[in-house]
Scaffold this motif. Structure first.
Motif, PDB file in Angstrom:
ATOM      1  N   TYR A  33       0.842  -1.193   0.000  1.00 46.16           N
ATOM      2  CA  TYR A  33       0.000   0.000   0.000  1.00 46.16           C
ATOM      3  C   TYR A  33       0.885   1.254   0.000  1.00 46.16           C
ATOM      4  N   TYR A  35       0.333   5.335   1.106  1.00 47.55           N
ATOM      5  CA  TYR A  35      -0.518   6.334   1.729  1.00 47.55           C
ATOM      6  C   TYR A  35       0.213   7.671   1.727  1.00 47.55           C
ATOM      7  N   GLN A  37       0.399  11.325   3.965  1.00 48.64           N
ATOM      8  CA  GLN A  37       0.027  11.981   5.224  1.00 48.64           C
ATOM      9  C   GLN A  37       0.479  13.425   5.168  1.00 48.64           C
ATOM     10  N   GLN A  41      -2.966  15.974   9.011  1.00 46.22           N
ATOM     11  CA  GLN A  41      -4.034  15.175   8.406  1.00 46.22           C
ATOM     12  C   GLN A  41      -3.812  13.691   8.677  1.00 46.22           C
ATOM     13  N   GLY A  42      -4.834  12.914   8.392  1.00 45.88           N
ATOM     14  CA  GLY A  42      -4.723  11.476   8.548  1.00 45.88           C
ATOM     15  C   GLY A  42      -4.051  10.850   7.350  1.00 45.88           C
ATOM     16  N   LEU A  43      -4.074   9.527   7.310  1.00 48.18           N
ATOM     17  CA  LEU A  43      -3.479   8.796   6.201  1.00 48.18           C
ATOM     18  C   LEU A  43      -4.462   8.737   5.040  1.00 48.18           C
ATOM     19  N   PHE A  45      -5.309   7.130   1.523  1.00 49.05           N
ATOM     20  CA  PHE A  45      -5.002   5.980   0.684  1.00 49.05           C
ATOM     21  C   PHE A  45      -4.699   6.440  -0.742  1.00 49.05           C
ATOM     22  N   TYR A  48      -3.006   0.424  -4.055  1.00 51.66           N
ATOM     23  CA  TYR A  48      -2.830  -0.884  -3.414  1.00 51.66           C
ATOM     24  C   TYR A  48      -2.476  -1.908  -4.470  1.00 51.66           C
ATOM     25  N   PHE A 108       4.403  -0.844   8.364  1.00 56.40           N
ATOM     26  CA  PHE A 108       4.720   0.423   7.721  1.00 56.40           C
ATOM     27  C   PHE A 108       6.214   0.695   7.695  1.00 56.40           C
ATOM     28  N   GLY A 109       6.636   1.379   6.632  1.00 47.61           N
ATOM     29  CA  GLY A 109       7.969   1.960   6.612  1.00 47.61           C
ATOM     30  C   GLY A 109       7.956   3.282   7.357  1.00 47.61           C
TER      31      GLY A 109
END
Lengths: 117, 111
Positions: A33, A35, A37, A41-43, A45, A48, A108-109
């Motif tokens: 995935y 994303y 950010q 703010q949020g993640l 998308f 995918y 996550f990286g």
């Protein structure tokens, strides 16, 4: 053990330039995935990949954004003609094949912080 | 459309006090729910998840979350916070293979 690796960790670029962000998922993880950010703010998308299936590109904000993945390995996210609003942290995550009975977690990286000047 | 709402962007709380981080979701189909945590200068990691069965799920560090279908909520709670809980917490839901995140809640622990 090796986790998800992203490079570069930081990237400063001039408006209008193209940038390429790289993600190395955990070996054996078929799902990948991307994303975004933005500050405060949020993640969000973006895209995918699951094995050899067609990627879900429904989150890409414009045609300046594209991503590729070779098999079940490295993925690159490319942003063409960057704009200041592209400034954000771009996060990559991978997981095992999605199993609705187990809910494979995302790994996550640490992200690539992109600054467009 | 499916969505995740975290009502509080920041929550300050005194050390050893209880805390609740709120999460509401919107979906017309069954979903799976998650809480992820991002500690300072670290990547996001899974805290806990609800897939099915017991509506109360727990993490190894004392957090718990309760799935409430009628209220479409999945609030995160801890009875007594520690300074090491300082982090940003993200609620998420899965729709098949796509995972949608909320905007996050930053937990500030006050001495």
């Amino acid at each position: 053990g090796a986790g998800v690796s992203q490079s570069p960790s930081n990237k400063v670029t001039e408006k209008g330039k193209d940038v390429e962000l790289r993600c190395d998922p955990i070996s054996g993880h078929t799902a990948l995935y991307w994303y975004r950010q933005r500050l405060g703010q949020g993640l969000e998308f973006l895209i995918y990949f699951q094995g050899n299936s067609a990627p879900d590109k429904s989150g890409l904000p414009s045609d300046r954004f594209s991503a590729e993945r070779t098999g079940e390995s490295v993925s690159t996210l490319t942003i063409q003609r960057t704009q200041q609003e592209d400034s954000a942290v771009y996060l990559c995550a991978s997981s095992l094949v999605w199993d609705r009975g187990s809910g494979s977690p995302l790994h996550f990286g640490n992200g690539t912080r992109l600054t467009v000047t | 459309a499916q969505s995740v709402t975290q009502l509080d962007s920041q929550v300050p709380v005194f050390e050893e006090a209880p805390v609740e981080l709120r999460c509401n979701y919107s979906s017309s189909v069954s979903v799976y729910l998650f809480w992820y945590v991002q500690y300072p200068n670290q990547g996001l990691q899974l805290l806990l998840k609800y897939l099915s069965g017991s509506t109360l799920v727990e993490s190894i560090n004392g957090f718990e979350a309760e799935f409430n279908k009628s209220q479409t909520s999945f609030h995160l709670r801890k009875p007594s916070v520690h300074i090491s809980d300082t982090a940003e917490y993200f609620c998420a839901l899965s729709l098949g293979d796509k995972i949608i995140f909320g905007k996050g809640t930053r937990l500030h622990i006050l001495p």
